[in-house]
Write an enzyme that holds these catalytic residues in place. Sequence first.
Site, PDB file in Angstrom:
ATOM      1  N   SER A  81       0.784  -1.350  -0.134  1.00  0.00           N
ATOM      2  CA  SER A  81      -0.122  -0.016  -0.143  1.00  0.00           C
ATOM      3  C   SER A  81       0.751   1.221   0.024  1.00  0.00           C
ATOM      4  O   SER A  81       0.215   2.555   0.089  1.00  0.00           O
ATOM      5  CB  SER A  81      -1.131  -0.184   1.080  1.00  0.00           C
ATOM      6  OG  SER A  81      -2.061  -0.955   0.741  1.00  0.00           O
ATOM      7  N   LYS A  84       0.162   3.964  -2.674  1.00  0.00           N
ATOM      8  CA  LYS A  84      -1.257   4.873  -2.583  1.00  0.00           C
ATOM      9  C   LYS A  84      -0.524   6.209  -2.379  1.00  0.00           C
ATOM     10  O   LYS A  84      -1.449   7.041  -2.654  1.00  0.00           O
ATOM     11  CB  LYS A  84      -2.036   4.395  -1.294  1.00  0.00           C
ATOM     12  CG  LYS A  84      -2.827   3.208  -1.526  1.00  0.00           C
ATOM     13  CD  LYS A  84      -3.530   2.438  -0.261  1.00  0.00           C
ATOM     14  CE  LYS A  84      -4.423   1.357  -0.717  1.00  0.00           C
ATOM     15  NZ  LYS A  84      -4.362   0.482   0.374  1.00  0.00           N
ATOM     16  N   SER A 136      -5.783   3.290   4.518  1.00  0.00           N
ATOM     17  CA  SER A 136      -5.415   2.408   3.539  1.00  0.00           C
ATOM     18  C   SER A 136      -6.393   1.644   2.856  1.00  0.00           C
ATOM     19  O   SER A 136      -6.095   0.459   2.484  1.00  0.00           O
ATOM     20  CB  SER A 136      -4.146   1.655   3.937  1.00  0.00           C
ATOM     21  OG  SER A 136      -3.360   1.337   2.856  1.00  0.00           O
TER      22      SER A 136
END
Length: 452
Positions: A81, A84, A136
Site C-alpha cells: 500500500s 497509494k 489504506s
Amino acid sequence: MRGFFCALFAGIICLESLCGSQFREDRITDNEPTYAIRYETGKSDLQQEIKLYAQGAVLLDADSGRVLYGKNETIPMAMASTTKIMTCILVLENAKVDETVSVSAYAATMPKVKLYVKRGEHYTVRELLFSLMLESHNDAAVVLGEYIGGKLLGETGEISEHTGEESKAALHRFAQAMNEKAEEIGCEDTWFITPNGLDATETLTLPDGSVLEREHHTTAKDLAEILRYCMKASPQRDLFLEITGTQDYSFTENGRSFQCHNHNAFLQMMDGAFTGKTGFTNKAGYCYVGALKRDGKCLIVALLACGWPNHRTYKWSDSRELFTYGLENFTYRSFGEETFSGREQLLMSIPVLRAQNDALTEEVLLPVELDPETEGVEGLLMGPDENVEILYRKEQYLTAPVEAGECVGEISYLVDGRVWRRERLIAAKDVEAIDFVWCCRQILLRFLVRSL
C-alpha cells in the site's frame, strides 16, 4: 606624405591582425589548450554498516535527492500500500477535492482493508483521499483510480454505470498515468498495475511481438523519490502533506458515518516526523515510506520487505535507526564555502584574438564574471569524512567575436563522482571581430588625422 605612410602602417597592422593572428590562434590551439584542474577537499569514507530488518532500504536527503544510506536500494520488490502515495498525488493533480465520485460495482468488490463502499453511492474526492491515506482502504483507491482513469479516457458519464470491462479499462488507463509519472520523476525500476498496491502481474506484448511478464513493484530508492516528489515538487504538495499528516478524519455520506484514523504510527514516535505511508501484503511483507524534518535536515526513509507477521514493529525500529543515523552523521556543507587554490585566477580577463582594438598593437582582454544563474543545489548533507571534488575549466584564449554572457568556463562540484552544482564563467561584454570594413575605417581615420 607623412600622413600617408602613417595610414599605410596602420593598414599593415590591421591586415596582420586579420591574417597573422589566425596563425597565432592555430598555434595556441595546438600547444596551449583549454585547461581543467581538479581539487579535492576532505576524505572519502564508506557508509557505516547498519543492521536492518528490511531487505530493501534507503535513507534519502529530501532536499538534494542524494542517497545517504542504501541496502539493496535498487532491487525491485513488491511495495504493497505504499503504492497509494502515487495514487493520492495523481488524484490531487487531476481532480478537485470537492468533486463528487460515484462507485462502480467493480470497486465495491475489493478485498479488505476497505471502506465498504456500495455501487451507486457518491463520495467526495476529499473523503476518499482520507480513507485512502489514513486507513489504506483498497476500495477507495479503486474508486479514485477508476474516476481519474475515466477522465483521462474522456468519459463524462457516471462511473457507477461502468461494466466490469469498462472499470478495468479505466483502471488500466490510471495505471498508465502512474507509470508515466514515475518515469517523469526519474524512477528507473518501478511498475504500477493497481492503484491500491495489491500484488498483481500482467502480460505485455512488445512492439516486436515478444511477450513480457511484469509485476507490480518498485525499489526502495524509487519509492523514496516518489514521496520526495509528492512533498517537494508536486503543485499539490500542500494538500498531500495536509492529508497524510492528519491523525483523524470523520465524515458522513449516504446515510452512514465514517471515522478514519491514521495508521502511520511513526508520526508520534519521533520528533519531526510529518508524512508517510505503511503497507503490507503476503508477498511484500511490511513496507513503509516516511519523512522527518529536524535540525535543518529533511530526510526520507523507504523500507521494503521489512518483516512478516508477527513482526509489524520492525518497520518502526528500522525507520528510527535510519533517521537517527542521518541526523547524527550528516551536516550541511555549502559548495559556495568550499575553497581551492586558483579560484581567483578564474575571474582574470581572457585574451581575445582577432578583436577590434583602436590602439591596434595592444592585446584585447575580456573581463570574466560568474553567471548569477547556477545549476544544481547550493550544498549537500555530507558525512564528516566525505570529499568534495572541484573541477574547473577556463578558456585560455578566445577568438572574436564574443558575445556578453557567452560561456567561457565553469566550476563543477562533485560528490561520489556525481556533479551536484555547476557555476558558469561568462563573458562580461561583447568583443567585435576585426573585418575588412573596420580595417578600412582605421586606415581612413589615421590618414585624416595625419593630414590635418
